[in-house]
Design a protein around this motif. Structure first.
Motif, PDB file in Angstrom:
ATOM      1  N   ASN A  62      35.819  40.567  40.019  1.00 52.82           N
ATOM      2  CA  ASN A  62      35.521  40.287  41.431  1.00 52.82           C
ATOM      3  C   ASN A  62      36.032  38.924  41.893  1.00 52.82           C
ATOM      4  O   ASN A  62      35.671  38.470  42.989  1.00 52.82           O
ATOM      5  CB  ASN A  62      34.021  40.391  41.722  1.00 52.82           C
ATOM      6  CG  ASN A  62      33.524  41.823  41.625  1.00 52.82           C
ATOM      7  OD1 ASN A  62      34.211  42.758  42.065  1.00 52.82           O
ATOM      8  ND2 ASN A  62      32.358  42.016  41.043  1.00 52.82           N
ATOM      9  N   VAL A  63      36.832  38.271  41.089  1.00 50.98           N
ATOM     10  CA  VAL A  63      37.503  37.023  41.459  1.00 50.98           C
ATOM     11  C   VAL A  63      38.861  36.995  40.756  1.00 50.98           C
ATOM     12  O   VAL A  63      39.083  37.718  39.780  1.00 50.98           O
ATOM     13  CB  VAL A  63      36.703  35.767  41.041  1.00 50.98           C
ATOM     14  CG1 VAL A  63      35.420  35.630  41.841  1.00 50.98           C
ATOM     15  CG2 VAL A  63      36.411  35.769  39.545  1.00 50.98           C
ATOM     16  N   PHE A  64      39.765  36.158  41.254  1.00 57.07           N
ATOM     17  CA  PHE A  64      41.007  35.907  40.550  1.00 57.07           C
ATOM     18  C   PHE A  64      40.734  34.945  39.396  1.00 57.07           C
ATOM     19  O   PHE A  64      39.736  34.211  39.407  1.00 57.07           O
ATOM     20  CB  PHE A  64      42.052  35.323  41.498  1.00 57.07           C
ATOM     21  CG  PHE A  64      42.588  36.315  42.492  1.00 57.07           C
ATOM     22  CD1 PHE A  64      43.434  37.333  42.082  1.00 57.07           C
ATOM     23  CD2 PHE A  64      42.234  36.240  43.831  1.00 57.07           C
ATOM     24  CE1 PHE A  64      43.934  38.264  42.989  1.00 57.07           C
ATOM     25  CE2 PHE A  64      42.725  37.153  44.746  1.00 57.07           C
ATOM     26  CZ  PHE A  64      43.574  38.175  44.327  1.00 57.07           C
ATOM     27  N   PRO A  65      41.589  34.928  38.378  1.00 53.42           N
ATOM     28  CA  PRO A  65      41.333  34.032  37.232  1.00 53.42           C
ATOM     29  C   PRO A  65      41.411  32.572  37.654  1.00 53.42           C
ATOM     30  O   PRO A  65      42.054  32.236  38.662  1.00 53.42           O
ATOM     31  CB  PRO A  65      42.460  34.393  36.252  1.00 53.42           C
ATOM     32  CG  PRO A  65      43.546  34.954  37.105  1.00 53.42           C
ATOM     33  CD  PRO A  65      42.844  35.681  38.212  1.00 53.42           C
ATOM     34  N   PRO A  66      40.776  31.690  36.908  1.00 53.05           N
ATOM     35  CA  PRO A  66      40.889  30.258  37.209  1.00 53.05           C
ATOM     36  C   PRO A  66      42.293  29.753  36.922  1.00 53.05           C
ATOM     37  O   PRO A  66      42.988  30.280  36.049  1.00 53.05           O
ATOM     38  CB  PRO A  66      39.873  29.619  36.253  1.00 53.05           C
ATOM     39  CG  PRO A  66      39.785  30.590  35.117  1.00 53.05           C
ATOM     40  CD  PRO A  66      39.947  31.952  35.725  1.00 53.05           C
ATOM     41  N   GLY A  67      42.700  28.729  37.664  1.00 57.26           N
ATOM     42  CA  GLY A  67      44.003  28.115  37.372  1.00 57.26           C
ATOM     43  C   GLY A  67      44.076  27.669  35.934  1.00 57.26           C
ATOM     44  O   GLY A  67      45.031  27.936  35.224  1.00 57.26           O
TER      45      GLY A  67
END
Length: 315
Positions: A62-67
Motif C-alpha cells: 500500500n506504499v511505494f518502497p523507501p528510497g
C-alpha cells in the motif's frame, strides 16, 4: 593466337575502392542509429519492468518502497543500514534469489551481504551506458584507499523531488518526491497524479559510478568516464537517489541529477508505470529555477503534490 589476360586497371580499382568507402560511410551512421534505437528500446523496457515492480510492491504494501532505509534521525548523515528501493523490488523483477541472500538488518557494506551486493542485475543497467560487467569498488575517499565494499553498477536512480530536495538524510528540508530516505508514499499522497509524477529516472554509471544496492554508509561515489567533473567532498549523494533539475548537466559536478548516454535526453518511469523520454536539460541549479522551459517541467514532474500544471511547460 595468344590468349590475352583481362583485369582491372589501377584507376578502375581505385574507383571501386572509393565507391565502397562512400557506401560504408553512408551506411555506418544508419547502422549506429539502428543499434542505438535497439539500446533505447532495451532501456525503456527495463524501466517499464521497474515501473511494474513498483506497482506490484505498492499493491502488496500500500506504499511505494523507501528510497533507502536508515535507522538514524533526519539531521544525520549516517545512512545505515542503507538498503535502497531497488533491493526492495527484487522479488518483482524475477530476482528473488538475490533478495533472499540479503540480511536487511545488517548494513549494505556488511561482508555477510557480499553475495547480494556483488550480483549483477541486468534490469538495472541501460544498454547504452558504459559500465563494468561485474562488481566495482566503492570507497570512502576520493583517493580510493579505503575500500568499503564491492557492488555492481546501476543506471537508474529514484526521484526525491525537485531541485530543493536533498538526497541524503541530513537536512530538515522536506522531500517533495516519491522515493527518499524512509519514505512511505502511496497513491493517496500523489495529488499531482501518478501520470504526472516521476518515480525513477536514468542516471548513467558512466557519469556517476553508483550502485543499485542502496546507500552504503560513508560511500564516496566517483565520477565516471563521461563526467568531466570530479567530486569535491565526501558529501557526494547516495547511489540510488537523485533530484529532478537537469539532464546531462554540463554546468558542474551534478552528481545528484539525471543523466544518460542516449542522445538528447533520458528515460523516466512515472508512478502510473508509464515510461517517457524527456529532452536533456543542461542548465545549472541557478538558471533552472528561473521558471522557464524544460527545467521547470522536470521539476514539476519530480514533485508529488506541487499543484503544477505541467502542460503549461510543454511535454
Amino acid at each position: 593466337m595468344s590468349l590475352r589476360r583481362r583485369g582491372f586497371t589501377l584507376i578502375e580499382l581505385l574507383v571501386v575502392i572509393a565507391i565502397i568507402a562512400v557506401l560504408v560511410a553512408l551506411l555506418l551512421p544508419a547502422v549506429q542509429q539502428a543499434r542505438e534505437a535497439a539500446r533505447r528500446a532495451s532501456c525503456k523496457n527495463n524501466l517499464k519492468q521497474i515501473g511494474l515492480a513498483l506497482q506490484n510492491y505498492h499493491g502488496s504494501m500500500n506504499v511505494f518502497p523507501p528510497g533507502y532505509v536508515t535507522y538514524v534521525t533526519v539531521t544525520s548523515t549516517v545512512t545505515t543500514p542503507g538498503w535502497g528501493w531497488p533491493a526492495m523490488i527484487l522479488p518483482y523483477i524475477d530476482q528473488a534469489n538475490v533478495y533472499n541472500q540479503i540480511n536487511f538488518s545488517l548494513p549494505v557494506e556488511s561482508p555477510v551481504n557480499a553475495v547480494a551486493t556483488e550480483s549483477l542485475i541486468p534490469a538495472f543497467l541501460c544498454a547504452s551506458d558504459i559500465h563494468p560487467d561485474g562488481p566495482f569498488g566503492i570507497y570512502t575517499d576520493a583517493a580510493e584507499t579505503n575500500l568499503l565494499l564491492d557492488a555492481t553498477p546501476s543506471s537508474y536512480a529514484g526521484c526525491v523531488g525537485d531541485h530543493t530536495a536533498k538526497v541524503k538524510n541530513n537536512s530538515t528540508t522536506p522531500w517533495n518526491g516519491v522515493l527518499y530516505p524512509n519514505s512511505k508514499i502511496g497513491f493517496r499522497d500523489i495529488t499531482d497524479g501518478a501520470s504526472n509524477t516521476i518515480a525513477v529516472g536514468e542516471r548513467a554509471w558512466a557519469r556517476v559510478n553508483a550502485t543499485w544496492v542502496g546507500a552504503p554508509n560513508g560511500a564516496f561515489f566517483q565520477a565516471g568516464t563521461a563526467n568531466p567533473f570530479a567530486p569535491t567532498s565526501t558529501s557526494a549523494p547516495v547511489g540510488v537517489l537523485c533530484h529532478g533539475n537537469t539532464i546531462n548537466s554540463t554546468s558542474g559536478a551534478e552528481f545528484d541529477e539525471n543523466s544518460s548516454m542516449h542522445v538528447g535526453g533520458a528515460h523516466f518511469v512515472f508512478c502510473d508505470g508509464s515510461v517517457r523520454f524527456l529532452q536533456q536539460i543542461q542548465t545549472s541549479d541557478a538558471s533552472a529555477t528561473s521558471g522557464t522551459g524544460l527545467s521547470m517541467l522536470l521539476q514539476a514532474l519530480s514533485t508529488r503534490a506541487g499543484g503544477e500544471v505541467t502542460g503549461a511547460f510543454g511535454n
